[in-house]
Design a protein around this motif. Structure first.
Motif, PDB file in Angstrom:
ATOM      1  N   LEU A 150       0.799  -1.223   0.000  1.00 44.86           N
ATOM      2  CA  LEU A 150       0.000   0.000   0.000  1.00 44.86           C
ATOM      3  C   LEU A 150       0.833   1.275   0.000  1.00 44.86           C
ATOM      4  O   LEU A 150       0.461   2.267  -0.640  1.00 44.86           O
ATOM      5  N   ASP A 151       1.931   1.275   0.719  1.00 47.77           N
ATOM      6  CA  ASP A 151       2.706   2.509   0.877  1.00 47.77           C
ATOM      7  C   ASP A 151       3.914   2.571  -0.051  1.00 47.77           C
ATOM      8  O   ASP A 151       4.797   3.418   0.114  1.00 47.77           O
ATOM      9  N   ARG A 152       3.945   1.688  -1.039  1.00 49.84           N
ATOM     10  CA  ARG A 152       5.013   1.726  -2.039  1.00 49.84           C
ATOM     11  C   ARG A 152       4.600   2.606  -3.214  1.00 49.84           C
ATOM     12  O   ARG A 152       3.433   2.996  -3.355  1.00 49.84           O
ATOM     13  N   TYR A 153       5.567   2.929  -4.068  1.00 52.34           N
ATOM     14  CA  TYR A 153       5.326   3.808  -5.214  1.00 52.34           C
ATOM     15  C   TYR A 153       5.410   3.019  -6.527  1.00 52.34           C
ATOM     16  O   TYR A 153       6.020   1.940  -6.568  1.00 52.34           O
ATOM     17  N   PRO A 154       4.801   3.537  -7.596  1.00 54.79           N
ATOM     18  CA  PRO A 154       4.737   2.776  -8.858  1.00 54.79           C
ATOM     19  C   PRO A 154       6.077   2.286  -9.386  1.00 54.79           C
ATOM     20  O   PRO A 154       6.149   1.193  -9.967  1.00 54.79           O
ATOM     21  N   HIS A 155       7.154   3.068  -9.197  1.00 56.89           N
ATOM     22  CA  HIS A 155       8.434   2.651  -9.759  1.00 56.89           C
ATOM     23  C   HIS A 155       8.979   1.378  -9.112  1.00 56.89           C
ATOM     24  O   HIS A 155       9.921   0.767  -9.629  1.00 56.89           O
ATOM     25  N   GLU A 156       8.390   0.969  -8.002  1.00 59.84           N
ATOM     26  CA  GLU A 156       8.849  -0.228  -7.308  1.00 59.84           C
ATOM     27  C   GLU A 156       8.173  -1.500  -7.819  1.00 59.84           C
ATOM     28  O   GLU A 156       8.443  -2.586  -7.303  1.00 59.84           O
ATOM     29  N   PHE A 157       7.322  -1.377  -8.827  1.00 58.77           N
ATOM     30  CA  PHE A 157       6.566  -2.526  -9.320  1.00 58.77           C
ATOM     31  C   PHE A 157       6.898  -2.831 -10.776  1.00 58.77           C
ATOM     32  O   PHE A 157       7.302  -1.951 -11.538  1.00 58.77           O
ATOM     33  N   SER A 158       6.661  -4.075 -11.169  1.00 58.75           N
ATOM     34  CA  SER A 158       6.799  -4.476 -12.576  1.00 58.75           C
ATOM     35  C   SER A 158       5.581  -4.004 -13.369  1.00 58.75           C
ATOM     36  O   SER A 158       4.578  -3.540 -12.803  1.00 58.75           O
ATOM     37  N   GLY A 159       5.649  -4.151 -14.686  1.00 60.81           N
ATOM     38  CA  GLY A 159       4.538  -3.733 -15.527  1.00 60.81           C
ATOM     39  C   GLY A 159       3.251  -4.487 -15.209  1.00 60.81           C
ATOM     40  O   GLY A 159       2.171  -3.894 -15.150  1.00 60.81           O
ATOM     41  N   GLY A 160       3.368  -5.805 -15.014  1.00 59.39           N
ATOM     42  CA  GLY A 160       2.184  -6.586 -14.691  1.00 59.39           C
ATOM     43  C   GLY A 160       1.578  -6.195 -13.358  1.00 59.39           C
ATOM     44  O   GLY A 160       0.344  -6.129 -13.206  1.00 59.39           O
ATOM     45  N   GLN A 161       2.442  -5.906 -12.375  1.00 59.05           N
ATOM     46  CA  GLN A 161       1.937  -5.474 -11.063  1.00 59.05           C
ATOM     47  C   GLN A 161       1.263  -4.107 -11.163  1.00 59.05           C
ATOM     48  O   GLN A 161       0.238  -3.854 -10.520  1.00 59.05           O
ATOM     49  N   ARG A 162       1.833  -3.213 -11.964  1.00 59.81           N
ATOM     50  CA  ARG A 162       1.218  -1.894 -12.143  1.00 59.81           C
ATOM     51  C   ARG A 162      -0.165  -2.024 -12.783  1.00 59.81           C
ATOM     52  O   ARG A 162      -1.093  -1.303 -12.415  1.00 59.81           O
ATOM     53  N   GLN A 163      -0.284  -2.938 -13.747  1.00 56.98           N
ATOM     54  CA  GLN A 163      -1.589  -3.098 -14.366  1.00 56.98           C
ATOM     55  C   GLN A 163      -2.596  -3.665 -13.370  1.00 56.98           C
ATOM     56  O   GLN A 163      -3.784  -3.315 -13.404  1.00 56.98           O
ATOM     57  N   ARG A 164      -2.150  -4.508 -12.452  1.00 53.69           N
ATOM     58  CA  ARG A 164      -3.031  -5.002 -11.391  1.00 53.69           C
ATOM     59  C   ARG A 164      -3.499  -3.841 -10.505  1.00 53.69           C
ATOM     60  O   ARG A 164      -4.658  -3.802 -10.074  1.00 53.69           O
ATOM     61  N   ILE A 165      -2.598  -2.910 -10.249  1.00 53.12           N
ATOM     62  CA  ILE A 165      -2.980  -1.726  -9.465  1.00 53.12           C
ATOM     63  C   ILE A 165      -4.029  -0.908 -10.225  1.00 53.12           C
ATOM     64  O   ILE A 165      -4.994  -0.411  -9.645  1.00 53.12           O
ATOM     65  N   GLY A 166      -3.830  -0.784 -11.545  1.00 51.89           N
ATOM     66  CA  GLY A 166      -4.802  -0.064 -12.363  1.00 51.89           C
ATOM     67  C   GLY A 166      -6.173  -0.737 -12.345  1.00 51.89           C
ATOM     68  O   GLY A 166      -7.211  -0.068 -12.314  1.00 51.89           O
ATOM     69  N   ILE A 167      -6.179  -2.059 -12.335  1.00 48.20           N
ATOM     70  CA  ILE A 167      -7.445  -2.797 -12.261  1.00 48.20           C
ATOM     71  C   ILE A 167      -8.097  -2.569 -10.900  1.00 48.20           C
ATOM     72  O   ILE A 167      -9.311  -2.344 -10.799  1.00 48.20           O
ATOM     73  N   ALA A 168      -7.285  -2.605  -9.825  1.00 45.74           N
ATOM     74  CA  ALA A 168      -7.819  -2.362  -8.481  1.00 45.74           C
ATOM     75  C   ALA A 168      -8.445  -0.971  -8.403  1.00 45.74           C
ATOM     76  O   ALA A 168      -9.511  -0.787  -7.807  1.00 45.74           O
TER      77      ALA A 168
END
Length: 332
Positions: A150-168
């Motif tokens: 929750l308290d991490r920033y987008p640059h700390e995630f892979s592309g697939g993880q970022r898209q999961r965040i976008g879905i959330a």
């Protein structure tokens, strides 16, 4: 599940001005969307395919009213929304959400995951900060991420993880319709499968509907219930996704399907040559927009644009050749 229409689009048109200057009007019009008709039922996935520049993303933005149509009707749950202003649209925003194409550009790098996921709640003020955080934890769990993210920033995630965040984030306000604009095209194949399966699981749990835009016909055939094919701002075919590769009827659709490599040579279609280039949307040809490239074009194709008509089996085709005489003309 209630399969009454959630979204109905009728004769939708979007033309953009082209040319001209500060003190003069436009010299022409770019016909990005040129008279489109379709509907999406509750809990259904409708896929939209077509090559780059055919008007897919413009149509997606019209549906959620990020753009105002030039003409035509958009009805959401029976209500006409094509002419609503921003204020009148606000209560409907939570019922329709968007998953964007680029997971690297769709998240603000200065915002934590918690802030990004709950951003759609900012103008609603119905939940306390603690309740918002609890909801963010629940949403992350839904898309396969941990509460510790929750308290991490987008640059700390892979592309697939970022898209999961976008879905959330899209699921935050419990929408009924999600417009997914090329949601997996920026991801590698193995991650694509994970995201598509996740989206399917969420649909089965919540009953939401998807308007799924892609240039990859094989992805749409796998993910969606029905497939709509777009060419030069027009829908040329709409059909059931199951068996679509062997049942498509429009010449352009057959060329698209034949270009998709398949591992089983028994289902590979012979190549369908397509000569020429897609037409300039500011100078569309008369008649069927595909006729300058179509090997089956004949006189009616040059004169009048064919309507999208039922040809049986829950299939619609905009083709003069397939208006009941496709077999006799040696096409299908």
């Amino acid at each position: 599940m209630d399969h009454a229409s959630l979204l109905e689009v009728t004769d939708l048109i979007k033309h953009f001005p082209a040319g001209g200057g500060i003190f003069s009007g436009p010299t022409g019009w770019v016909k990005a969307v040129n008279g489109v008709n379709f509907s999406i039922s509750r809990g259904e996935s409708l896929g939209l395919v077509g090559e780059s520049g055919c008007g897919k993303s413009t149509l997606a933005r019209l549906v959620v009213r990020l753009l105002t149509p030039t003409a035509g009707s958009i009805r959401f749950d029976g209500r006409e929304i094509s002419s609503l202003d921003r204020r009148a649209m606000r209560p409907l925003r939570k019922r329709m959400q968007v998953i964007f194409q680029d997971p690297y550009a769709s998240l603000d790098p200065r915002m934590t995951v918690a802030a990004s996921v709950t951003e759609p709640l900012l103008n609603r003020g119905t939940l306390s900060r603690r309740e918002q955080r609890a909801l963010a934890v629940e949403l992350l769990a839904t898309v396969g991420l941990r509460a510790g993210d929750l308290d991490r920033y987008p640059h700390e995630f892979s592309g697939g993880q970022r898209q999961r965040i976008g879905i959330a984030r899209a699921l935050c306000v419990r929408p009924e319709l999600v417009v997914a604009d090329e949601p997996v095209s920026a991801l590698d194949v193995s991650i694509q499968a994970q995201i598509l399966n996740l989206m399917k699981d969420i649909q089965q749990q919540s009953g939401l509907a998807y308007f799924f835009i892609s240039h990859d016909i094989s992805v749409v055939e796998y993910f969606c219930d029905r497939v709509a094919v777009m060419y030069a701002g027009n829908l040329v075919e709409v059909a059931v996704a199951k068996g679509f590769h062997s049942n498509c009827r429009h010449p352009y659709t057959r060329a698209l399907v034949a270009a998709v490599p398949r591992p089983d040579p028994r289902v590979n279609l012979p190549p369908v040559p397509v000569e020429g280039e897609p037409p300039d949307p500011a100078a569309l040809p008369p008649g069927c927009p595909y006729h300058p490239r179509c090997p089956h074009a004949f006189e009616p194709c040059v004169i009048e644009r064919p309507p999208l008509i039922e040809v049986g089996g829950n299939q619609q085709v905009a083709c003069w050749l397939n208006g009941g005489s496709g077999v006799e003309n040696g096409f299908h």
